[in-house]
Design a protein around this motif. Structure first.
Motif, PDB file in Angstrom:
ATOM      1  N   ASN A   1      -2.564  26.100  35.751  1.00  0.00           N
ATOM      2  CA  ASN A   1      -3.561  26.665  34.848  1.00  0.00           C
ATOM      3  C   ASN A   1      -3.581  25.930  33.504  1.00  0.00           C
ATOM      4  OD1 ASN A   1      -4.904  28.720  36.259  1.00  0.00           O
ATOM      5  ND2 ASN A   1      -3.146  30.112  36.001  1.00  0.00           N
ATOM      6  N   LEU A   2      -2.498  25.181  33.219  1.00  0.00           N
ATOM      7  CA  LEU A   2      -2.428  24.417  31.976  1.00  0.00           C
ATOM      8  C   LEU A   2      -3.368  23.217  31.998  1.00  0.00           C
ATOM      9  CD1 LEU A   2       1.459  24.420  31.513  1.00  0.00           C
ATOM     10  CD2 LEU A   2      -0.205  25.766  30.209  1.00  0.00           C
ATOM     11  N   ASN A   3      -3.772  22.786  33.183  1.00  0.00           N
ATOM     12  CA  ASN A   3      -4.647  21.628  33.307  1.00  0.00           C
ATOM     13  C   ASN A   3      -6.104  22.069  33.288  1.00  0.00           C
ATOM     14  OD1 ASN A   3      -6.228  19.529  35.101  1.00  0.00           O
ATOM     15  ND2 ASN A   3      -4.380  18.486  34.386  1.00  0.00           N
ATOM     16  N   ILE A   4      -6.943  21.353  32.539  1.00  0.00           N
ATOM     17  CA  ILE A   4      -8.338  21.778  32.365  1.00  0.00           C
ATOM     18  C   ILE A   4      -9.134  21.697  33.663  1.00  0.00           C
ATOM     19  CG2 ILE A   4      -8.358  21.147  29.922  1.00  0.00           C
ATOM     20  CD1 ILE A   4      -9.821  18.578  30.716  1.00  0.00           C
ATOM     21  N   TYR A   5      -8.690  20.906  34.617  1.00  0.00           N
ATOM     22  CA  TYR A   5      -9.426  20.769  35.874  1.00  0.00           C
ATOM     23  C   TYR A   5      -9.033  21.831  36.897  1.00  0.00           C
ATOM     24  CZ  TYR A   5     -10.566  16.168  34.005  1.00  0.00           C
ATOM     25  OH  TYR A   5     -11.007  15.146  33.203  1.00  0.00           O
ATOM     26  N   PHE A   6      -7.804  22.373  36.782  1.00  0.00           N
ATOM     27  CA  PHE A   6      -7.306  23.299  37.798  1.00  0.00           C
ATOM     28  C   PHE A   6      -7.208  24.745  37.315  1.00  0.00           C
ATOM     29  CE2 PHE A   6      -5.542  19.141  38.986  1.00  0.00           C
ATOM     30  CZ  PHE A   6      -5.888  19.068  40.319  1.00  0.00           C
ATOM     31  N   ASN A   7      -7.461  25.009  36.025  1.00  0.00           N
ATOM     32  CA  ASN A   7      -7.288  26.390  35.549  1.00  0.00           C
ATOM     33  C   ASN A   7      -8.368  27.305  36.139  1.00  0.00           C
ATOM     34  OD1 ASN A   7      -9.613  26.845  33.641  1.00  0.00           O
ATOM     35  ND2 ASN A   7      -8.701  25.040  32.652  1.00  0.00           N
ATOM     36  N   CYS A   8      -8.054  28.594  36.138  1.00  0.00           N
ATOM     37  CA  CYS A   8      -8.908  29.581  36.807  1.00  0.00           C
ATOM     38  C   CYS A   8      -9.866  30.297  35.856  1.00  0.00           C
ATOM     39  CB  CYS A   8      -8.041  30.626  37.509  1.00  0.00           C
ATOM     40  SG  CYS A   8      -7.294  30.041  39.047  1.00  0.00           S
ATOM     41  N   THR A   9     -10.094  29.766  34.692  1.00  0.00           N
ATOM     42  CA  THR A   9     -11.021  30.422  33.772  1.00  0.00           C
ATOM     43  C   THR A   9     -12.455  30.333  34.302  1.00  0.00           C
ATOM     44  OG1 THR A   9     -11.247  28.374  32.505  1.00  0.00           O
ATOM     45  CG2 THR A   9      -9.566  29.942  31.764  1.00  0.00           C
ATOM     46  N   ASP A  10     -13.243  31.326  33.965  1.00  0.00           N
ATOM     47  CA  ASP A  10     -14.629  31.374  34.441  1.00  0.00           C
ATOM     48  C   ASP A  10     -15.465  30.227  33.883  1.00  0.00           C
ATOM     49  OD1 ASP A  10     -14.028  33.669  35.839  1.00  0.00           O
ATOM     50  OD2 ASP A  10     -14.622  35.003  34.181  1.00  0.00           O
ATOM     51  N   SER A  11     -15.053  29.713  32.724  1.00  0.00           N
ATOM     52  CA  SER A  11     -15.835  28.645  32.093  1.00  0.00           C
ATOM     53  C   SER A  11     -15.516  27.258  32.662  1.00  0.00           C
ATOM     54  CB  SER A  11     -15.567  28.633  30.577  1.00  0.00           C
ATOM     55  OG  SER A  11     -14.187  28.443  30.320  1.00  0.00           O
ATOM     56  N   ASN A  12     -14.605  27.206  33.613  1.00  0.00           N
ATOM     57  CA  ASN A  12     -14.223  25.912  34.188  1.00  0.00           C
ATOM     58  C   ASN A  12     -15.217  25.509  35.273  1.00  0.00           C
ATOM     59  OD1 ASN A  12     -12.953  23.624  35.106  1.00  0.00           O
ATOM     60  ND2 ASN A  12     -11.222  24.708  36.052  1.00  0.00           N
ATOM     61  N   PRO A  13     -15.990  24.438  35.060  1.00  0.00           N
ATOM     62  CA  PRO A  13     -16.993  24.043  36.058  1.00  0.00           C
ATOM     63  C   PRO A  13     -16.435  23.112  37.144  1.00  0.00           C
ATOM     64  CG  PRO A  13     -17.209  22.677  34.113  1.00  0.00           C
ATOM     65  CD  PRO A  13     -16.075  23.608  33.848  1.00  0.00           C
ATOM     66  N   SER A  14     -15.159  22.788  37.061  1.00  0.00           N
ATOM     67  CA  SER A  14     -14.588  21.810  37.990  1.00  0.00           C
ATOM     68  C   SER A  14     -14.518  22.360  39.421  1.00  0.00           C
ATOM     69  CB  SER A  14     -13.179  21.423  37.527  1.00  0.00           C
ATOM     70  OG  SER A  14     -12.535  20.630  38.498  1.00  0.00           O
ATOM     71  N   ARG A  15     -14.732  21.476  40.382  1.00  0.00           N
ATOM     72  CA  ARG A  15     -14.599  21.862  41.783  1.00  0.00           C
ATOM     73  C   ARG A  15     -13.151  22.195  42.124  1.00  0.00           C
ATOM     74  NH1 ARG A  15     -13.831  23.923  45.507  1.00  0.00           N
ATOM     75  NH2 ARG A  15     -14.563  23.704  47.652  1.00  0.00           N
ATOM     76  N   GLU A  16     -12.203  21.699  41.320  1.00  0.00           N
ATOM     77  CA  GLU A  16     -10.781  21.954  41.568  1.00  0.00           C
ATOM     78  C   GLU A  16     -10.300  23.240  40.914  1.00  0.00           C
ATOM     79  OE1 GLU A  16      -8.880  17.518  41.904  1.00  0.00           O
ATOM     80  OE2 GLU A  16      -9.563  18.138  39.916  1.00  0.00           O
ATOM     81  N   ARG A  17     -11.225  24.034  40.401  1.00  0.00           N
ATOM     82  CA  ARG A  17     -10.876  25.302  39.747  1.00  0.00           C
ATOM     83  C   ARG A  17     -10.057  26.183  40.699  1.00  0.00           C
ATOM     84  NH1 ARG A  17     -13.294  30.261  40.016  1.00  0.00           N
ATOM     85  NH2 ARG A  17     -12.969  31.654  38.215  1.00  0.00           N
ATOM     86  N   CYS A  18      -8.970  26.767  40.134  1.00  0.00           N
ATOM     87  CA  CYS A  18      -8.053  27.628  40.891  1.00  0.00           C
ATOM     88  C   CYS A  18      -7.421  26.891  42.084  1.00  0.00           C
ATOM     89  CB  CYS A  18      -8.761  28.896  41.389  1.00  0.00           C
ATOM     90  SG  CYS A  18      -9.014  30.124  40.097  1.00  0.00           S
ATOM     91  N   GLY A  19      -7.307  25.614  41.954  1.00  0.00           N
ATOM     92  CA  GLY A  19      -6.670  24.839  43.005  1.00  0.00           C
ATOM     93  C   GLY A  19      -5.399  24.170  42.510  1.00  0.00           C
ATOM     94  N   VAL A  20      -4.849  23.300  43.345  1.00  0.00           N
ATOM     95  CA  VAL A  20      -3.657  22.519  43.020  1.00  0.00           C
ATOM     96  C   VAL A  20      -3.854  21.110  43.584  1.00  0.00           C
ATOM     97  CG1 VAL A  20      -2.031  24.465  42.930  1.00  0.00           C
ATOM     98  CG2 VAL A  20      -2.483  23.314  45.111  1.00  0.00           C
TER      99      VAL A  20
END
Length: 340
Positions: free
Chosen positions: A165-184
């Motif tokens: 969650n510390l990484n901007i690409y993998f964190n689970c925040t709703d504002s994260n547009p990355s495809r890797e959201r909530c992933g590892v």
């Protein structure tokens, strides 16, 4: 027998020590040059050499620094030891032994502090890993290093998958547009032996599931704990490696100091021999103190076994002294009409 000989009994440079130290250091010199070349090549590929200020832009650890620092130290030490042994240069040999001794002292100090302040070291390791998790996508070398560590120790994050969650690409925040959201990263995934092709998307959305379901797809143990477990399981091997490195350093210091002592002893003998040769020559040129000079010369020969009486200069000097002594006795007996 040659016309000019020098005998240095007990004062000579050991060829075994000299060339063993030379060979020992030329290997490290070449290895250091190779490490430096790899590090500079990696920086050139990343464009760091064309923009030096980008060195400080990376928030995490750049593995290239490891090659640069280790390669630089090995190159300098190897150069000093190699050239110092080959040319019998005491300054380079002293620099080599002192520098190597300083490194050994720092390693010993770091080992003692790590043993005494275990909890502090553990906290620093957590901080280090979390910083590098944040910078995972910033540098390809750092990314490869993290992927290797997670695959090798079968772990994910510092304490678990949620550290991503510390990484901007993998964190689970709703504002994260990355495809890797909530992933590892894919290196956290449990490998399927049946898969021949690596699935780099295996960690997508995996943290949206429950913890029990996550265990089917990814490693849920943290890398700090797995690293501690690995150290305990391989303590003898790790300790053996450190002891071996320490013994190599001590061995190198002893060889360098032994060679310095041999060089000093030989120089001392050469200086002593030169001094006695001067006495011989002064005896040859002096006419009024010839008998006293002969006595001093042979006293010097008796005290200094490194002198060779067959040396050309010495033989000429002895002949001259004998001639002067003969002249003295002729004058004393009144048989010489040319006495002063």
């Amino acid at each position: 027998m040659s016309r000019k000989q020098h005998h240095f009994k007990g004062a000579e440079v050991s060829c075994c020590v000299k060339y063993f130290l030379f060979g020992f250091n030329i290997i490290f010199w070449l290895l250091g040059a190779a490490f430096l070349a790899i590090g500079l090549w990696a920086w050139a590929e990343k464009g760091v050499l064309s923009n030096i200020s980008s060195i400080t832009d990376l928030g995490g650890f750049d593995p290239v620094w490891l090659f640069i620092v280790v390669g630089g130290v090995m190159f300098i030490l190897g150069f000093a030891g190699c050239i110092g042994a080959l040319r019998e240069n005491t300054f380079l040999l002293k620099f080599f032994s002192v520098f190597l001794g300083l490194i050994f002292f720092l390693e010993l100090t770091a080992g003692i502090l790590a043993f005494v302040f275990k909890d502090w070291i553990k906290d620093q390791l957590n901080f280090f890993i979390n910083n590098n998790v944040k910078a995972y996508r910033d540098d390809i070398d750092l990314q490869n290093l993290i992927d290797f560590a997670q695959e090798y120790w079968s772990c994910c994050g510092a304490h678990g998958p949620n550290d991503w969650n510390l990484n901007i690409y993998f964190n689970c925040t709703d504002s994260n547009p990355s495809r890797e959201r909530c992933g590892v990263p894919f290196s956290c995934c449990v490998k399927d032996p049946a898969e021949d092709v690596l699935n780099t998307q295996c960690g997508y959305d995996v943290r949206l599931q429950g913890e029990l379901d996550q265990q089917k797809y990814i490693y849920t143990k943290g890398c700090v704990g797995q690293f501690e477990k690995w150290l305990q399981d391989n303590l003898i091997i790790v300790a053996g490696i450190f002891v071996g490195i320490a013994l190599l350093q001590i061995f190198g210091i002893c060889l360098a100091q032994n060679l310095v002592s041999d060089i000093r002893a030989v120089k001392k003998c050469l200086d002593s021999t030169s001094s006695w040769r001067n006495d011989f020559k002064r005896g040859y040129l002096g006419s009024h103190n010839s008998n006293a000079t002969i006595v001093n010369i042979f006293r010097g020969v008796a005290k200094n076994p490194t002198l060779s009486i067959f040396d050309t200069n010495m033989s000429v000097a002895v002949a001259g002294l004998l001639s002067q002594s003969q002249l003295f006795f002729r004058c004393f007996l009144g048989k010489g009409s040319f006495c002063l």
